[in-house]
Design a protein around this motif. Structure first.
Motif, PDB file in Angstrom:
ATOM      1  N   SER A  31       8.332  -9.634  -6.948  1.00  0.00           N
ATOM      2  CA  SER A  31       7.440 -10.711  -7.395  1.00  0.00           C
ATOM      3  C   SER A  31       6.387 -11.021  -6.341  1.00  0.00           C
ATOM      4  CB  SER A  31       8.234 -11.979  -7.706  1.00  0.00           C
ATOM      5  OG  SER A  31       9.068 -11.780  -8.802  1.00  0.00           O
ATOM      6  N   PHE A  32       6.785 -11.053  -5.081  1.00  0.00           N
ATOM      7  CA  PHE A  32       5.850 -11.316  -3.986  1.00  0.00           C
ATOM      8  C   PHE A  32       4.745 -10.259  -3.997  1.00  0.00           C
ATOM      9  CE2 PHE A  32       4.202 -11.546   0.277  1.00  0.00           C
ATOM     10  CZ  PHE A  32       4.336 -12.876   0.650  1.00  0.00           C
ATOM     11  N   LEU A  33       5.151  -9.029  -4.161  1.00  0.00           N
ATOM     12  CA  LEU A  33       4.202  -7.921  -4.209  1.00  0.00           C
ATOM     13  C   LEU A  33       3.250  -8.072  -5.389  1.00  0.00           C
ATOM     14  CD1 LEU A  33       3.457  -5.129  -2.992  1.00  0.00           C
ATOM     15  CD2 LEU A  33       5.210  -4.140  -4.440  1.00  0.00           C
ATOM     16  N   GLN A  34       3.795  -8.329  -6.575  1.00  0.00           N
ATOM     17  CA  GLN A  34       2.987  -8.426  -7.792  1.00  0.00           C
ATOM     18  C   GLN A  34       2.104  -9.678  -7.832  1.00  0.00           C
ATOM     19  OE1 GLN A  34       2.618  -6.161 -10.187  1.00  0.00           O
ATOM     20  NE2 GLN A  34       3.975  -4.804  -9.053  1.00  0.00           N
ATOM     21  N   GLU A  35       2.622 -10.780  -7.401  1.00  0.00           N
ATOM     22  CA  GLU A  35       1.918 -12.047  -7.560  1.00  0.00           C
ATOM     23  C   GLU A  35       1.064 -12.443  -6.362  1.00  0.00           C
ATOM     24  OE1 GLU A  35       4.928 -14.887  -8.636  1.00  0.00           O
ATOM     25  OE2 GLU A  35       5.614 -13.630 -10.305  1.00  0.00           O
ATOM     26  N   PHE A  36       1.359 -11.879  -5.193  1.00  0.00           N
ATOM     27  CA  PHE A  36       0.633 -12.313  -4.003  1.00  0.00           C
ATOM     28  C   PHE A  36      -0.145 -11.177  -3.333  1.00  0.00           C
ATOM     29  CE2 PHE A  36       0.203 -13.664   0.425  1.00  0.00           C
ATOM     30  CZ  PHE A  36      -0.428 -14.877   0.232  1.00  0.00           C
ATOM     31  N   LEU A  37       0.524 -10.067  -3.035  1.00  0.00           N
ATOM     32  CA  LEU A  37      -0.156  -9.011  -2.281  1.00  0.00           C
ATOM     33  C   LEU A  37      -1.204  -8.262  -3.105  1.00  0.00           C
ATOM     34  CD1 LEU A  37       2.807  -7.582  -0.183  1.00  0.00           C
ATOM     35  CD2 LEU A  37       0.941  -9.040   0.601  1.00  0.00           C
ATOM     36  N   TRP A  38      -0.829  -7.780  -4.302  1.00  0.00           N
ATOM     37  CA  TRP A  38      -1.796  -7.021  -5.111  1.00  0.00           C
ATOM     38  C   TRP A  38      -3.076  -7.798  -5.384  1.00  0.00           C
ATOM     39  CZ3 TRP A  38      -1.246  -2.185  -4.811  1.00  0.00           C
ATOM     40  CH2 TRP A  38      -0.030  -1.532  -4.942  1.00  0.00           C
ATOM     41  N   PRO A  39      -2.992  -9.027  -5.870  1.00  0.00           N
ATOM     42  CA  PRO A  39      -4.242  -9.710  -6.222  1.00  0.00           C
ATOM     43  C   PRO A  39      -5.049 -10.234  -5.024  1.00  0.00           C
ATOM     44  CG  PRO A  39      -2.354 -11.075  -6.834  1.00  0.00           C
ATOM     45  CD  PRO A  39      -1.814  -9.783  -6.324  1.00  0.00           C
ATOM     46  N   LYS A  40      -4.409 -10.459  -3.904  1.00  0.00           N
ATOM     47  CA  LYS A  40      -5.104 -11.132  -2.801  1.00  0.00           C
ATOM     48  C   LYS A  40      -5.745 -10.186  -1.783  1.00  0.00           C
ATOM     49  CE  LYS A  40      -4.709 -14.616   0.666  1.00  0.00           C
ATOM     50  NZ  LYS A  40      -4.769 -16.018   0.654  1.00  0.00           N
ATOM     51  N   TYR A  41      -5.174  -9.009  -1.578  1.00  0.00           N
ATOM     52  CA  TYR A  41      -5.624  -8.132  -0.489  1.00  0.00           C
ATOM     53  C   TYR A  41      -6.203  -6.817  -1.007  1.00  0.00           C
ATOM     54  CZ  TYR A  41      -3.120 -11.391   2.444  1.00  0.00           C
ATOM     55  OH  TYR A  41      -2.701 -12.520   3.072  1.00  0.00           O
ATOM     56  N   ARG A  42      -7.271  -6.400  -0.329  1.00  0.00           N
ATOM     57  CA  ARG A  42      -7.813  -5.067  -0.620  1.00  0.00           C
ATOM     58  C   ARG A  42      -6.745  -4.045  -0.262  1.00  0.00           C
ATOM     59  NH1 ARG A  42     -12.220  -2.941   2.237  1.00  0.00           N
ATOM     60  NH2 ARG A  42     -11.320  -3.941   4.023  1.00  0.00           N
ATOM     61  N   HIS A  43      -6.687  -2.969  -1.015  1.00  0.00           N
ATOM     62  CA  HIS A  43      -5.668  -1.969  -0.760  1.00  0.00           C
ATOM     63  C   HIS A  43      -6.198  -0.561  -1.044  1.00  0.00           C
ATOM     64  CE1 HIS A  43      -5.131  -3.562  -4.822  1.00  0.00           C
ATOM     65  NE2 HIS A  43      -4.855  -2.315  -5.181  1.00  0.00           N
ATOM     66  N   GLU A  44      -5.519   0.402  -0.433  1.00  0.00           N
ATOM     67  CA  GLU A  44      -5.906   1.805  -0.564  1.00  0.00           C
ATOM     68  C   GLU A  44      -4.645   2.651  -0.670  1.00  0.00           C
ATOM     69  OE1 GLU A  44      -8.012   5.227   2.213  1.00  0.00           O
ATOM     70  OE2 GLU A  44      -8.069   3.147   2.843  1.00  0.00           O
ATOM     71  N   TRP A  45      -4.596   3.527  -1.676  1.00  0.00           N
ATOM     72  CA  TRP A  45      -3.459   4.417  -1.880  1.00  0.00           C
ATOM     73  C   TRP A  45      -3.617   5.688  -1.064  1.00  0.00           C
ATOM     74  CZ3 TRP A  45       0.886   3.219  -4.390  1.00  0.00           C
ATOM     75  CH2 TRP A  45       0.866   2.141  -5.274  1.00  0.00           C
ATOM     76  N   VAL A  46      -2.511   6.177  -0.499  1.00  0.00           N
ATOM     77  CA  VAL A  46      -2.493   7.465   0.205  1.00  0.00           C
ATOM     78  C   VAL A  46      -1.156   8.151  -0.075  1.00  0.00           C
ATOM     79  CG1 VAL A  46      -4.019   6.712   2.080  1.00  0.00           C
ATOM     80  CG2 VAL A  46      -1.561   6.491   2.347  1.00  0.00           C
ATOM     81  N   PRO A  47      -1.121   9.484  -0.019  1.00  0.00           N
ATOM     82  CA  PRO A  47       0.179  10.161  -0.106  1.00  0.00           C
ATOM     83  C   PRO A  47       0.993   9.824   1.130  1.00  0.00           C
ATOM     84  CG  PRO A  47      -1.638  11.708  -0.426  1.00  0.00           C
ATOM     85  CD  PRO A  47      -2.228  10.416   0.047  1.00  0.00           C
ATOM     86  N   SER A  48       2.286   9.586   0.973  1.00  0.00           N
ATOM     87  CA  SER A  48       3.114   9.199   2.127  1.00  0.00           C
ATOM     88  C   SER A  48       3.177  10.304   3.169  1.00  0.00           C
ATOM     89  CB  SER A  48       4.519   8.801   1.691  1.00  0.00           C
ATOM     90  OG  SER A  48       5.188   9.889   1.097  1.00  0.00           O
ATOM     91  N   SER A  49       2.894  11.535   2.794  1.00  0.00           N
ATOM     92  CA  SER A  49       2.892  12.640   3.759  1.00  0.00           C
ATOM     93  C   SER A  49       1.776  12.480   4.799  1.00  0.00           C
ATOM     94  CB  SER A  49       2.732  13.983   3.046  1.00  0.00           C
ATOM     95  OG  SER A  49       1.514  14.015   2.321  1.00  0.00           O
ATOM     96  N   LEU A  50       0.805  11.628   4.524  1.00  0.00           N
ATOM     97  CA  LEU A  50      -0.303  11.394   5.463  1.00  0.00           C
ATOM     98  C   LEU A  50      -0.065  10.236   6.413  1.00  0.00           C
ATOM     99  CD1 LEU A  50      -3.388  11.896   3.121  1.00  0.00           C
ATOM    100  CD2 LEU A  50      -2.342  13.540   4.660  1.00  0.00           C
ATOM    101  N   LEU A  51       1.070   9.570   6.288  1.00  0.00           N
ATOM    102  CA  LEU A  51       1.363   8.426   7.152  1.00  0.00           C
ATOM    103  C   LEU A  51       1.574   8.887   8.584  1.00  0.00           C
ATOM    104  CD1 LEU A  51       3.854   6.400   4.962  1.00  0.00           C
ATOM    105  CD2 LEU A  51       1.409   6.051   5.228  1.00  0.00           C
ATOM    106  N   VAL A  52       1.015   8.126   9.499  1.00  0.00           N
ATOM    107  CA  VAL A  52       1.171   8.414  10.917  1.00  0.00           C
ATOM    108  C   VAL A  52       2.124   7.391  11.501  1.00  0.00           C
ATOM    109  CG1 VAL A  52      -0.009   8.573  13.124  1.00  0.00           C
ATOM    110  CG2 VAL A  52      -1.175   9.315  11.037  1.00  0.00           C
ATOM    111  N   GLN A  53       3.226   7.892  12.133  1.00  0.00           N
ATOM    112  CA  GLN A  53       4.185   6.993  12.759  1.00  0.00           C
ATOM    113  C   GLN A  53       4.010   7.054  14.271  1.00  0.00           C
ATOM    114  OE1 GLN A  53       8.162   7.092  11.417  1.00  0.00           O
ATOM    115  NE2 GLN A  53       7.610   7.526   9.316  1.00  0.00           N
ATOM    116  N   THR A  54       4.124   5.899  14.894  1.00  0.00           N
ATOM    117  CA  THR A  54       4.060   5.852  16.349  1.00  0.00           C
ATOM    118  C   THR A  54       5.467   5.878  16.900  1.00  0.00           C
ATOM    119  OG1 THR A  54       3.972   3.448  16.240  1.00  0.00           O
ATOM    120  CG2 THR A  54       1.882   4.591  16.419  1.00  0.00           C
TER     121      THR A  54
END
Length: 83
Positions: free
Chosen positions: A59-82
């Protein structure tokens, strides 16, 4: 960016398996079960903590994060971990 795993069975979420946060860039990354990831931009650290402790993460994701913040999709294989 360091990531924390969220076991869907333990946490009751049905869509994502891990999150990461970059405090310098103020970016929240959520990795979904379908191996796609989304970066939310401009997210304050206190919002990330609210999301983590929320008992209704979907619900937090659907009701707060999606509508409020700009977002960009990427394949998880492109994630960089430190280390």
């Amino acid at each position: 960016m360091n990531y924390t795993n969220f076991d869907p069975k333990t946490w009751g979420n049905e869509s994502f398996v891990k999150i990461g946060y970059d405090n310098q860039a103020k970016q929240l990354c959520i990795v979904f079960l379908d191996e796609k990831a989304v970066y939310f931009k401009g997210v304050e650290e206190k919002i990330v903590f609210q999301f983590i402790i929320s008992t209704e993460k979907e619900s937090f994701l659907q009701e707060f994060l999606w509508p409020k913040y700009r977002h960009e999709w990427v394949p998880s294989s492109l994630l960089v971990q430190t280390p």
